[in-house]
Design a protein around this motif. Structure first.
Motif, PDB file in Angstrom:
ATOM      1  N   GLN A  13     -60.637 -47.458  62.545  1.00  0.00           N
ATOM      2  CA  GLN A  13     -61.556 -46.320  62.705  1.00  0.00           C
ATOM      3  C   GLN A  13     -62.619 -46.427  61.630  1.00  0.00           C
ATOM      4  N   ALA A  14     -63.815 -45.987  61.948  1.00  0.00           N
ATOM      5  CA  ALA A  14     -64.909 -46.009  60.981  1.00  0.00           C
ATOM      6  C   ALA A  14     -65.796 -44.799  61.224  1.00  0.00           C
ATOM      7  N   PHE A  15     -66.170 -44.135  60.157  1.00  0.00           N
ATOM      8  CA  PHE A  15     -66.993 -42.936  60.243  1.00  0.00           C
ATOM      9  C   PHE A  15     -68.284 -43.160  59.489  1.00  0.00           C
ATOM     10  N   TRP A  16     -69.311 -42.448  59.889  1.00  0.00           N
ATOM     11  CA  TRP A  16     -70.570 -42.422  59.155  1.00  0.00           C
ATOM     12  C   TRP A  16     -70.965 -40.979  58.979  1.00  0.00           C
ATOM     13  N   MET A  17     -71.969 -40.738  58.153  1.00  0.00           N
ATOM     14  CA  MET A  17     -72.317 -39.369  57.778  1.00  0.00           C
ATOM     15  C   MET A  17     -73.680 -38.947  58.335  1.00  0.00           C
ATOM     16  N   LYS A  18     -74.084 -39.524  59.449  1.00  0.00           N
ATOM     17  CA  LYS A  18     -75.354 -39.166  60.082  1.00  0.00           C
ATOM     18  C   LYS A  18     -75.379 -37.666  60.369  1.00  0.00           C
ATOM     19  N   ASN A  19     -76.406 -36.989  59.899  1.00  0.00           N
ATOM     20  CA  ASN A  19     -76.598 -35.540  60.095  1.00  0.00           C
ATOM     21  C   ASN A  19     -75.479 -34.693  59.493  1.00  0.00           C
ATOM     22  N   THR A  20     -74.684 -35.264  58.614  1.00  0.00           N
ATOM     23  CA  THR A  20     -73.660 -34.503  57.900  1.00  0.00           C
ATOM     24  C   THR A  20     -74.258 -34.126  56.553  1.00  0.00           C
ATOM     25  N   LEU A  21     -74.277 -32.843  56.273  1.00  0.00           N
ATOM     26  CA  LEU A  21     -75.022 -32.335  55.123  1.00  0.00           C
ATOM     27  C   LEU A  21     -74.162 -32.090  53.884  1.00  0.00           C
ATOM     28  N   ILE A  22     -72.852 -32.227  54.019  1.00  0.00           N
ATOM     29  CA  ILE A  22     -71.944 -31.969  52.902  1.00  0.00           C
ATOM     30  C   ILE A  22     -71.101 -33.215  52.621  1.00  0.00           C
ATOM     31  N   PRO A  23     -70.797 -33.499  51.359  1.00  0.00           N
ATOM     32  CA  PRO A  23     -69.926 -34.640  51.055  1.00  0.00           C
ATOM     33  C   PRO A  23     -68.490 -34.344  51.480  1.00  0.00           C
ATOM     34  N   LEU A  24     -67.798 -35.396  51.894  1.00  0.00           N
ATOM     35  CA  LEU A  24     -66.448 -35.236  52.446  1.00  0.00           C
ATOM     36  C   LEU A  24     -65.496 -36.293  51.913  1.00  0.00           C
ATOM     37  N   ASP A  25     -64.204 -35.990  51.996  1.00  0.00           N
ATOM     38  CA  ASP A  25     -63.142 -36.985  51.890  1.00  0.00           C
ATOM     39  C   ASP A  25     -62.720 -37.283  53.325  1.00  0.00           C
ATOM     40  N   ILE A  26     -62.485 -38.564  53.632  1.00  0.00           N
ATOM     41  CA  ILE A  26     -62.066 -38.969  54.969  1.00  0.00           C
ATOM     42  C   ILE A  26     -60.705 -39.632  54.828  1.00  0.00           C
TER      43      ILE A  26
ATOM     44  N   GLN B  17     -61.175 -42.501  52.140  1.00  0.00           N
ATOM     45  CA  GLN B  17     -62.533 -42.692  51.634  1.00  0.00           C
ATOM     46  C   GLN B  17     -62.867 -41.399  50.892  1.00  0.00           C
ATOM     47  N   GLN B  18     -63.010 -41.478  49.570  1.00  0.00           N
ATOM     48  CA  GLN B  18     -63.226 -40.282  48.752  1.00  0.00           C
ATOM     49  C   GLN B  18     -64.702 -40.053  48.460  1.00  0.00           C
ATOM     50  N   ASP B  19     -65.043 -38.780  48.378  1.00  0.00           N
ATOM     51  CA  ASP B  19     -66.386 -38.360  47.960  1.00  0.00           C
ATOM     52  C   ASP B  19     -67.504 -39.087  48.722  1.00  0.00           C
ATOM     53  N   VAL B  20     -67.381 -39.105  50.039  1.00  0.00           N
ATOM     54  CA  VAL B  20     -68.375 -39.763  50.885  1.00  0.00           C
ATOM     55  C   VAL B  20     -69.623 -38.871  50.936  1.00  0.00           C
ATOM     56  N   PRO B  21     -70.768 -39.404  50.500  1.00  0.00           N
ATOM     57  CA  PRO B  21     -71.980 -38.579  50.445  1.00  0.00           C
ATOM     58  C   PRO B  21     -72.660 -38.458  51.805  1.00  0.00           C
ATOM     59  N   PRO B  22     -73.476 -37.416  51.984  1.00  0.00           N
ATOM     60  CA  PRO B  22     -74.286 -37.321  53.199  1.00  0.00           C
ATOM     61  C   PRO B  22     -75.212 -38.536  53.290  1.00  0.00           C
ATOM     62  N   CYS B  23     -75.554 -38.902  54.507  1.00  0.00           N
ATOM     63  CA  CYS B  23     -76.489 -40.008  54.727  1.00  0.00           C
ATOM     64  C   CYS B  23     -77.901 -39.506  54.500  1.00  0.00           C
ATOM     65  N   LYS B  24     -78.644 -40.194  53.649  1.00  0.00           N
ATOM     66  CA  LYS B  24     -80.017 -39.781  53.328  1.00  0.00           C
ATOM     67  C   LYS B  24     -81.058 -40.523  54.152  1.00  0.00           C
ATOM     68  N   ALA B  25     -80.730 -41.721  54.655  1.00  0.00           N
ATOM     69  CA  ALA B  25     -81.705 -42.506  55.421  1.00  0.00           C
ATOM     70  C   ALA B  25     -80.981 -43.508  56.314  1.00  0.00           C
ATOM     71  N   ASP B  26     -81.611 -43.829  57.435  1.00  0.00           N
ATOM     72  CA  ASP B  26     -81.062 -44.841  58.347  1.00  0.00           C
ATOM     73  C   ASP B  26     -81.306 -46.229  57.784  1.00  0.00           C
ATOM     74  N   PRO B  27     -80.431 -47.169  57.991  1.00  0.00           N
ATOM     75  CA  PRO B  27     -79.148 -46.997  58.647  1.00  0.00           C
ATOM     76  C   PRO B  27     -78.128 -46.366  57.696  1.00  0.00           C
ATOM     77  N   CYS B  28     -77.282 -45.535  58.234  1.00  0.00           N
ATOM     78  CA  CYS B  28     -76.247 -44.869  57.436  1.00  0.00           C
ATOM     79  C   CYS B  28     -75.093 -45.839  57.183  1.00  0.00           C
ATOM     80  N   PRO B  29     -74.515 -45.812  55.977  1.00  0.00           N
ATOM     81  CA  PRO B  29     -73.340 -46.647  55.713  1.00  0.00           C
ATOM     82  C   PRO B  29     -72.163 -46.201  56.587  1.00  0.00           C
ATOM     83  N   VAL B  30     -71.264 -47.123  56.825  1.00  0.00           N
ATOM     84  CA  VAL B  30     -70.059 -46.856  57.604  1.00  0.00           C
ATOM     85  C   VAL B  30     -68.875 -46.874  56.643  1.00  0.00           C
ATOM     86  N   TYR B  31     -67.923 -45.960  56.854  1.00  0.00           N
ATOM     87  CA  TYR B  31     -66.755 -45.824  55.990  1.00  0.00           C
ATOM     88  C   TYR B  31     -65.500 -46.095  56.831  1.00  0.00           C
ATOM     89  N   PRO B  32     -64.991 -47.337  56.794  1.00  0.00           N
ATOM     90  CA  PRO B  32     -63.877 -47.715  57.658  1.00  0.00           C
ATOM     91  C   PRO B  32     -62.510 -47.407  57.054  1.00  0.00           C
TER      92      PRO B  32
END
Length: 150
Positions: A72-85, A98-113
């Motif tokens: 599984q892999a998540f990204w933070m596109k349009n997510t405005l708050i930092p999260l733990d996954i 995946q700890q303290d994943v920051p919101p995506c500020k610009a494309d392409p957004c990093p992926v957190y697998p």
């Protein structure tokens, strides 16, 4: 007739509000800590996730359930708050974080697998997993049924 005219706006308001509500909620427990979670059990709700939220209470999150186990892999596109996954296997054991994943500020957004195959993913406010001391092998308890996962 007047009674119907006053009822129609009320019914429209109720219908429009219910269309904006999020997926059903339930409770999960991890290492003795309980969280109220929204469920994401289909493609549309999993894709939407926690997008556009500006806050997430400390004891709230979102539980994603997938129809099959796998990477599984998540990204933070349009997510405005930092999260733990947090990623869990079929036995609901924590397999990756995946700890303290920051919101995506610009494309392409990093992926957190996930580091291992997972079928459940729990998103919580950033810093929660470290503060609570969650570790690999911790077992997620889900109250109630998830319903159809597709």
């Amino acid at each position: 007739m007047k009674r119907w005219l006053t009822t129609i706006p009320f019914l429209l308001a109720v219908c429009s509000c219910s269309a904006r509500t999020h997926e059903a909620a339930t409770t999960v427990e991890l290492d003795g800590h309980r969280f109220s979670v929204e469920l994401a059990t289909d493609d549309a709700s999993r894709q939407r996730g926690l997008m556009m939220r500006t806050t997430l209470a400390a004891d709230h999150g979102m539980l994603f359930a997938f129809p099959a186990i796998g990477p599984q892999a998540f990204w933070m596109k349009n997510t405005l708050i930092p999260l733990d996954i947090l990623y869990f296997d079929e036995q609901k054991r924590l397999v990756s974080v995946q700890q303290d994943v920051p919101p995506c500020k610009a494309d392409p957004c990093p992926v957190y697998p996930s580091a291992a195959p997972a079928i459940y993913v729990l998103e919580l406010p950033a810093g929660t997993s470290q503060r609570m001391g969650f570790k690999a092998g911790d077992v997620l308890k889900i109250d109630g049924e998830l319903g159809a996962v597709r």
